[in-house]
Every structure is written in structure tokens, then in C-alpha cells.
Design an enzyme around this catalytic site. Structure first.
Site, PDB file in Angstrom:
ATOM      1  N   CYS A 341     -10.664  -7.123 -10.114  1.00 12.36           N
ATOM      2  CA  CYS A 341     -11.807  -6.526 -10.485  1.00 12.36           C
ATOM      3  C   CYS A 341     -11.507  -5.375  -9.703  1.00 12.36           C
ATOM      4  CB  CYS A 341     -12.907  -7.040 -10.398  1.00 12.36           C
ATOM      5  SG  CYS A 341     -13.195  -8.524  -9.410  1.00 12.36           S
ATOM      6  N   HIS A 390     -17.829 -10.101  -8.350  1.00 10.87           N
ATOM      7  CA  HIS A 390     -17.074  -9.449 -10.197  1.00 10.87           C
ATOM      8  C   HIS A 390     -17.538  -8.679 -10.249  1.00 10.87           C
ATOM      9  CE1 HIS A 390     -14.908  -9.231 -13.405  1.00 10.87           C
ATOM     10  NE2 HIS A 390     -15.160  -9.465 -13.906  1.00 10.87           N
ATOM     11  N   GLU A 402     -12.818  -4.767 -17.356  1.00 10.14           N
ATOM     12  CA  GLU A 402     -12.612  -5.464 -16.783  1.00 10.14           C
ATOM     13  C   GLU A 402     -10.974  -6.255 -16.235  1.00 10.14           C
ATOM     14  OE1 GLU A 402     -14.982  -8.744 -16.634  1.00 10.14           O
ATOM     15  OE2 GLU A 402     -13.475  -9.669 -18.333  1.00 10.14           O
TER      16      GLU A 402
END
Length: 429
Positions: A341, A390, A402
Site C-alpha cells: 500500500c 493501510h 489501493e
């Protein structure tokens, strides 16, 4: 406007204010067609999602049915074992009863033989009470009478004992019959229990086959849903790309208008004898923030479909993942070329600034804005008291791009608000 036209407008002594050639400007119909296609794909995803939800519910029901059938099979097994134990015990009881009855019959036969011997001896000696010597050896009439009474009682007692033996033999025979009947009933129950066990096993097998069939159907639905989701992501990316082109074109128009205004102002100053060039203290030209945002988003969108690789990604693009000693290793991330990420954010913002390969540091790398004010190009984060875990790039319209987790790929998806941090991080604008 062409490059040649711009050059003519700028003249030989250009001011350095010229904008580049105009970027593509997609038509409204192209954008609308892209949106319609994306909406159709979204509708198909929704339909498949509903089907999958219903299938998952049915699979859960079938799982419950399998568990119920398993318990019924367990019950039948216990009942069968109980019936087998009861049959074994009943058979043992029947054998014991037959043994007792046989022993009672033998005792009766022996008693009858003794009684015959006693009767024969009495007959030979002319008396019904037994040996004549009992009388001859008596000392007096009174003693002889007592001995006669004793011998008579002995004979009567033998007759009574014979009656008791015959009664015992009858009771033992009755017990033997009852034991045989109990053994027969036990065997019948054993047969019934065995049939119930076979039936329960068959029902369990049928339930398991139904569950396997439903699981296969669910897997197919999931596969179909994933395929349509990929088409949806592609359609959304196309719409985002067209909208990005439109935004870049509008930014170009705004920059072109500022350039024209500046040229007109300089021409007026020159006509008034004020000389050329930009007056001191005037506004310095600068590129619009929107174009940088679109460049960041375009870089991120160009990596849709790349594998997730923990530790992967840098400013130049995807890299090989690294070992984590846990989940990522089980998915083989260290053998994949891709992004995690934070690595995707490093690549997307490479033209803006250098970012550390850790989402927690990225959270504090720019200006924080409340989620209610988030806009296209902001970074969104998820975490809690233990830290950030994240990050994703907001595309606007409730969508984000993402690199989700091991086993998945870079994708566009709806913003998840569960566990989201209260602020977005803005690096541009």
C-alpha cells in the site's frame, strides 16, 4: 491551439509564459458512455453480489444440515452400540438361564433316582419307611415308635424336596424362555439400530454432497463476480481517465487564459512605453495544482492489476516483495513483483515528493484535512491506537485506488469507513 500559433503569439522574445499544446479533451458523450458502461458493470456486480449472498446463506444452511446429520449419525452409532451391548447381555442371560434350567433338570433326575431307591428298599423290607434294622435295634416300643416317625419324615422330606426341585426347574425354564425372548427382542432392536445407522450415514453423505455442490456453485459465482469486478475497475479507470483528461484540458484553458491576459497586459505596457518583461512584484506564473493531482492519479491508475507484494514498490515502479516471516511469506510475496500500500503511494507521488516506505510516516508527511473535506488526490489511512496499517489514494466520488493485501491486486474500490483515520493527508494544493 497549435504549437505554431502559440509560437507566433509569443514572438521571438518570448516571456517564458507559454503553455504546452492542449491535451486531449474527451467529449461529453464519451464521458457519459464511459459512465453508463461503468454503471452497467456496477449493476452486474450488485446482482452477482446479491446472488452470492443468497448462495452463501444457502451454504450456511447446508452446513447446518450437515452438522445436524452428523449428530444424527452419532446418535445412531450410540444407539447401535447400546443395542449391540443389550443383545450381547441378553444372549449371555439366556445362556445362563439355560444352564440353570439344565442343572435343575439334572437335580430332579437325581432326586427321582434316590426316591426310587428308597421306595425299593422299603418294599423289599416290607415297610414304607425304610430299613427293618431301625426297628430291630430299638430298645423299647417308645424308641421304635420314634424311629418310625423319623423314617416317615425322612421319606416325606424327600418327596417335598422333589416338589421344590420341580418348582425350581419350572422357574428356571420360565427364565430360560424369558431370556430367549429378551435376546430375540434385543437382536431385533440391534437390526433396527443398524438400519437407522445406515440411513443416518446415507443422509449425512447426501447432505455433504449437497454442501459440496453448493460450495462449487459459490466458487463459480465468486469467480464470475471477480471477473465482472475487473471489468468494473477497468470501466471506472476509463471514466477516471476521461475525467482526468477533461480536468487537464480545463486546467490548460485556465493557464492559456492567464497567459493571454499577461501578454495583453505586457502589450499595453509596451504601448505605453513601459518596456517589456514582467514588472517587479507581479505574480509569477505557476502550474495549476490540478494537473499535478491528475498526474499522481494517472500514475496510480496505470498500475491497476499489479500484484500485491509486501515491501514492494518504489519511485520507479513495482519491485520484488520481501519476507515478513508470516502472512506475506505464505502468499509468496517475496517472489512477486508488485506494490504494497505505501509502495504504491511512493510511486504515485514520485513527481511531487519523496515518501518513506511506511504508511505511518506517510500519514504525517503532508497537511491533514478532516475527512469531510477530503478531495481527489488526498491519501486516506486506516489504523488505531496501535498505529497506521493501510493507505490508499482518494479518487473522488467515494472511490479510491489501493494495493489491498497479500493475494490481491492493485484495484479501485469504494472507500471503507470502518477503522479509517479521522484525517486525510494532502500533499498537493
Amino acid at each position: 491551439m497549435s504549437t505554431l500559433t502559440l509560437a507566433i503569439l509569443l514572438g521571438a522574445g518570448g516571456t517564458g509564459l507559454a503553455v504546452p499544446p492542449p491535451p486531449p479533451n474527451p467529449s461529453d458523450s464519451e464521458i457519459q458512455a464511459g459512465k453508463a458502461d461503468a454503471n452497467a458493470k456496477a449493476g452486474e456486480v450488485g446482482r452477482l453480489t446479491n446472488q452470492l449472498a443468497q448462495a452463501e446463506q444457502k451454504l450456511t444452511q447446508l452446513q447446518d444440515e450437515v452438522e445436524l446429520k452428523q449428530e444424527e449419525a452419532n446418535k445412531a452409532l450410540v444407539d447401535l452400540q447400546t443395542a449391540q451391548d443389550a443383545a450381547t447381555q441378553a444372549e449371555n442371560d439366556a445362556k445362563a438361564a439355560r444352564t440353570e434350567a439344565d442343572a435343575a433338570s439334572a437335580a430332579i433326575e437325581q432326586a427321582r433316582a434316590d426316591l426310587k431307591t428308597f421306595a425299593a428298599a422299603s418294599f423289599q423290607q416290607g415297610s414304607t419307611v425304610g430299613s427293618l434294622s431301625a426297628y430291630l435295634s430299638a430298645d423299647s416300643p417308645k424308641d421304635m415308635l420314634a424311629r418310625a416317625q423319623l423314617l416317615d419324615a425322612v421319606g416325606g422330606d424327600r418327596l417335598n424336596a422333589l416338589d421344590r426341585l420341580e418348582q425350581a426347574q419350572t422357574e428356571k425354564s420360565n427364565k430360560d424362555a424369558a431370556a430367549r425372548k429378551a435376546a430375540e427382542i434385543a437382536r431385533q432392536k440391534q437390526d433396527t439400530a443398524r438400519r437407522a445407522k445406515d440411513s443416518a450415514d446415507a443422509a449425512q453423505s447426501a447432505a455433504e454432497r449437497a454442501q459440496d455442490g453448493q460450495a462449487s456453485q459459490n466458487a463459480q459465482l465468486e469467480q464470475n463476480k471477480s471477473a465482472v469486478e475487473q471489468l468494473l475497475y477497468a470501466a471506472q479507470a476509463k471514466v477516471s481517465g476521461l475525467q482526468g483528461q477533461r480536468q487537464r484540458y480545463q486546467d490548460w484553458l485556465a493557464q492559456k487564459q492567464r497567459e493571454d491576459e499577461e501578454r495583453a497586459r505586457q502589450a499595453a505596457l509596451a504601448a505605453a512605453g513601459g518596456g517589456g518583461g514582467r514588472p517587479s512584484g507581479g505574480p509569477a506564473p505557476s502550474g495549476p495544482a490540478g494537473s499535478s493531482i491528475e498526474a499522481v492519479i494517472a500514475r496510480a491508475l496505470s498500475k491497476i492489476g499489479m500484484p500485491y507484494a509486501w515491501g514492494g514498490g518504489n519511485a520507479s515502479g513495482p519491485t520484488r516483495g520481501i519476507r515478513d516471516g508470516g502472512v506475506a511469506d505464505r502468499y509468496g510475496d517475496y517472489n512477486k513483483i508488485g506494490f504494497d500500500c505505501s509502495g504504491l503511494m511512493i510511486y504515485a507521488f514520485a513527481g511531487v515528493r519523496s515518501l518513506p516506505h511506511y504508511s505511518g510516516y506517510q500519514y504525517s508527511s503532508g497537511r491533514r484535512v478532516p475527512l469531510s473535506q477530503m478531495r481527489r488526490g488526498d491519501m486516506l489511512f486506516w489504523g488505531g491506537p496501535g498505529g497506521i496499517h493501510h493507505v490508499a489514494l482518494y479518487l473522488g466520488g467515494g472511490q479510491m485506488i489501493e494495493a489491498p493485501q497479500s493475494g490481491l491486486r492493485v484495484r479501485i474500490t469504494s472507500v471503507r469507513y470502518g477503522g479509517i483515520m479521522p484525517y486525510a493527508t494532502r500533499l498537493i494544493g
